[in-house]
Scaffold this motif. Structure first.
Motif, mmCIF file in Angstrom:
data_model
loop_
_atom_site.group_PDB
_atom_site.id
_atom_site.type_symbol
_atom_site.label_atom_id
_atom_site.label_comp_id
_atom_site.label_asym_id
_atom_site.label_seq_id
_atom_site.Cartn_x
_atom_site.Cartn_y
_atom_site.Cartn_z
ATOM 1 N N ILE A 11 0.846 -1.191 0.000
ATOM 2 C CA ILE A 11 0.000 0.000 0.000
ATOM 3 C C ILE A 11 0.881 1.241 0.000
ATOM 4 C CG2 ILE A 11 -1.720 1.303 1.330
ATOM 5 C CD1 ILE A 11 -2.655 -1.446 2.413
ATOM 6 N N GLY A 12 0.599 2.156 -0.897
ATOM 7 C CA GLY A 12 1.368 3.384 -1.002
ATOM 8 C C GLY A 12 0.793 4.480 -0.118
ATOM 9 N N ALA A 13 1.598 5.482 0.156
ATOM 10 C CA ALA A 13 1.144 6.596 0.998
ATOM 11 C C ALA A 13 1.996 7.828 0.729
ATOM 12 C CB ALA A 13 1.222 6.216 2.483
ATOM 13 N N ASN A 14 1.471 8.963 1.129
ATOM 14 C CA ASN A 14 2.258 10.197 1.163
ATOM 15 C C ASN A 14 1.801 10.997 2.370
ATOM 16 O OD1 ASN A 14 0.214 12.363 0.178
ATOM 17 N ND2 ASN A 14 0.091 10.781 -1.415
ATOM 18 N N LEU A 15 2.653 11.881 2.832
ATOM 19 C CA LEU A 15 2.382 12.645 4.058
ATOM 20 C C LEU A 15 2.244 14.127 3.717
ATOM 21 C CD1 LEU A 15 2.135 12.491 7.164
ATOM 22 C CD2 LEU A 15 4.607 12.880 7.275
ATOM 23 N N GLN A 16 1.116 14.703 4.110
ATOM 24 C CA GLN A 16 0.838 16.108 3.837
ATOM 25 C C GLN A 16 0.751 16.900 5.136
ATOM 26 O OE1 GLN A 16 0.857 17.164 0.644
ATOM 27 N NE2 GLN A 16 1.359 15.006 0.229
ATOM 28 N N HIS A 17 0.850 18.227 5.008
ATOM 29 C CA HIS A 17 0.813 19.092 6.195
ATOM 30 C C HIS A 17 -0.010 20.348 5.887
ATOM 31 C CE1 HIS A 17 4.462 16.604 6.780
ATOM 32 N NE2 HIS A 17 4.049 16.603 8.024
ATOM 33 N N TYR A 18 -1.321 20.168 5.875
ATOM 34 C CA TYR A 18 -2.213 21.312 5.691
ATOM 35 C C TYR A 18 -2.623 21.915 7.035
ATOM 36 C CZ TYR A 18 -2.193 20.158 0.806
ATOM 37 O OH TYR A 18 -1.776 19.918 -0.487
ATOM 38 N N ASN A 19 -2.127 21.321 8.107
ATOM 39 C CA ASN A 19 -2.264 21.915 9.427
ATOM 40 C C ASN A 19 -1.260 23.083 9.535
ATOM 41 O OD1 ASN A 19 -0.584 19.343 9.226
ATOM 42 N ND2 ASN A 19 0.389 20.301 10.986
ATOM 43 N N PRO A 20 -1.560 24.135 10.253
ATOM 44 C CA PRO A 20 -2.756 24.369 11.062
ATOM 45 C C PRO A 20 -3.920 25.015 10.297
ATOM 46 C CG PRO A 20 -1.213 26.137 11.441
ATOM 47 C CD PRO A 20 -0.550 25.189 10.459
ATOM 48 N N LEU A 21 -3.770 25.178 8.986
ATOM 49 C CA LEU A 21 -4.786 25.867 8.193
ATOM 50 C C LEU A 21 -6.164 25.230 8.339
ATOM 51 C CD1 LEU A 21 -4.632 28.309 6.236
ATOM 52 C CD2 LEU A 21 -4.487 26.659 4.360
ATOM 53 N N ILE A 22 -6.200 23.890 8.414
ATOM 54 C CA ILE A 22 -7.477 23.177 8.416
ATOM 55 C C ILE A 22 -7.924 22.740 9.811
ATOM 56 C CG2 ILE A 22 -7.132 22.348 6.061
ATOM 57 C CD1 ILE A 22 -6.326 19.605 7.310
ATOM 58 N N ASP A 23 -7.140 23.050 10.824
ATOM 59 C CA ASP A 23 -7.366 22.466 12.156
ATOM 60 C C ASP A 23 -8.778 22.678 12.684
ATOM 61 O OD1 ASP A 23 -4.681 22.003 11.818
ATOM 62 O OD2 ASP A 23 -4.122 22.603 13.838
ATOM 63 N N ASP A 24 -9.274 23.902 12.634
ATOM 64 C CA ASP A 24 -10.575 24.201 13.237
ATOM 65 C C ASP A 24 -11.708 23.473 12.517
ATOM 66 O OD1 ASP A 24 -9.330 25.815 15.082
ATOM 67 O OD2 ASP A 24 -9.744 27.681 13.992
ATOM 68 N N GLU A 25 -11.659 23.479 11.192
ATOM 69 C CA GLU A 25 -12.711 22.820 10.417
ATOM 70 C C GLU A 25 -12.702 21.308 10.634
ATOM 71 O OE1 GLU A 25 -10.686 25.136 9.302
ATOM 72 O OE2 GLU A 25 -11.774 26.600 8.075
ATOM 73 N N VAL A 26 -11.504 20.726 10.695
ATOM 74 C CA VAL A 26 -11.391 19.287 10.910
ATOM 75 C C VAL A 26 -11.850 18.923 12.319
ATOM 76 C CG1 VAL A 26 -9.767 17.351 11.055
ATOM 77 C CG2 VAL A 26 -9.582 18.997 9.188
ATOM 78 N N ARG A 27 -11.480 19.745 13.279
ATOM 79 C CA ARG A 27 -11.897 19.488 14.660
ATOM 80 C C ARG A 27 -13.419 19.472 14.768
ATOM 81 N NH1 ARG A 27 -8.888 22.946 16.974
ATOM 82 N NH2 ARG A 27 -7.322 21.467 17.704
ATOM 83 N N ALA A 28 -14.065 20.417 14.108
ATOM 84 C CA ALA A 28 -15.526 20.482 14.153
ATOM 85 C C ALA A 28 -16.166 19.322 13.396
ATOM 86 C CB ALA A 28 -15.999 21.820 13.573
ATOM 87 N N ALA A 29 -15.595 18.962 12.267
ATOM 88 C CA ALA A 29 -16.187 17.918 11.421
ATOM 89 C C ALA A 29 -16.134 16.543 12.064
ATOM 90 C CB ALA A 29 -15.482 17.895 10.069
ATOM 91 N N PHE A 30 -15.059 16.269 12.803
ATOM 92 C CA PHE A 30 -14.861 14.923 13.340
ATOM 93 C C PHE A 30 -14.854 14.881 14.879
ATOM 94 C CE2 PHE A 30 -12.825 14.950 9.107
ATOM 95 C CZ PHE A 30 -13.628 13.992 8.497
ATOM 96 N N ASN A 31 -15.270 15.981 15.496
ATOM 97 C CA ASN A 31 -15.371 16.032 16.957
ATOM 98 C C ASN A 31 -14.042 15.671 17.627
ATOM 99 O OD1 ASN A 31 -16.790 16.539 19.335
ATOM 100 N ND2 ASN A 31 -17.404 14.400 19.556
ATOM 101 N N ILE A 32 -12.974 16.309 17.169
ATOM 102 C CA ILE A 32 -11.635 16.057 17.701
ATOM 103 C C ILE A 32 -11.468 16.782 19.034
ATOM 104 C CG2 ILE A 32 -9.163 16.239 17.212
ATOM 105 C CD1 ILE A 32 -10.666 14.474 15.207
ATOM 106 N N PRO A 33 -10.910 16.130 20.045
ATOM 107 C CA PRO A 33 -10.684 16.816 21.325
ATOM 108 C C PRO A 33 -9.842 18.081 21.151
ATOM 109 C CG PRO A 33 -10.370 14.448 21.573
ATOM 110 C CD PRO A 33 -10.539 14.700 20.101
ATOM 111 N N ALA A 34 -10.170 19.094 21.947
ATOM 112 C CA ALA A 34 -9.504 20.395 21.826
ATOM 113 C C ALA A 34 -8.013 20.313 22.114
ATOM 114 C CB ALA A 34 -10.166 21.398 22.773
#
Length: 200
Positions: free
Chosen positions: A144-167
């Protein structure tokens, strides 16, 4: 001398052309990812690494969040079209792992071990690297192939809200993975003399 691990390390590459022709089930992949992270080293065994594993609609939802967020940052339509094409290539993968650091645990160890307080942030990052590398290499071992991205911290708030991530979870990277639809290119290495020092 055994070199099986070296061969696996060579097999782990950054693969951008990913698909969904994966033979392992979502449950098998989840177990594989969990076991790699659980068995990775961490300072004082403080286990600061967390992960959110996304499949199906949740995986696609993440990359839609990234596209929507980047559209706010890249107002030029031509430039955004290139950006969107790149993000859609990640969306075409089978799943995504969101790697997090539990900042509450880091703070607890800073408070409990003041002599080493200045080091726990760095050590948590080293734990992240260990976890990400272990998962990535284990995926490669299973074709299985993979790559690692880093769109954090730009997306942090939206992702936290979308998936109920602990603060207290801090996003450190996004690893999309899937079937290898095209291999990575050749890899160049810098000269050993510029990279290593050996004393005997």
């Amino acid at each position: 001398m055994e070199k099986k691990f070296i061969e696996l390390a060579k097999q782990r590459r950054t693969i951008y052309n990913l698909g969904r022709n994966v033979k392992l089930s979502e449950d098998e992949l989840t177990d594989l990812i969990k076991e790699n992270i659980k068995n990775g080293p961490s300072s004082f065994n403080n286990q600061t690494t967390r992960a959110v594993i996304l499949f199906g609609d949740s995986h696609e939802k993440l990359w839609d969040i990234v596209i929507d967020r980047l559209k706010q940052e890249v107002p030029d339509e031509a430039a955004f079209a290139k950006t969107a094409a790149k993000i859609n290539s990640f969306k075409a993968a089978f799943g995504t792992i969101l790697f997090y650091t539990e900042t509450k645990t880091v703070k607890e160890f800073e408070d409990n071990f003041p002599l080493y307080a200045a080091n726990f942030q760095d050590w948590s990052e080293q734990s992240q690297g260990n976890a990400q590398y272990a998962v990535w290499t284990s995926l490669a071992e299973n074709g299985i192939g993979a790559n690692l991205q880093h769109y954090n911290p730009l997306i942090d708030d939206e992702v936290r809200a979308a998936f109920n991530i602990p603060a207290t979870w801090r996003l450190r990277g996004e690893m999309d993975f899937g079937s290898i639809e095209a291999p990575a290119g050749d890899k160049d290495y810098m000269a050993d003399d510029d990279r290593f020092m050996v004393f005997k």
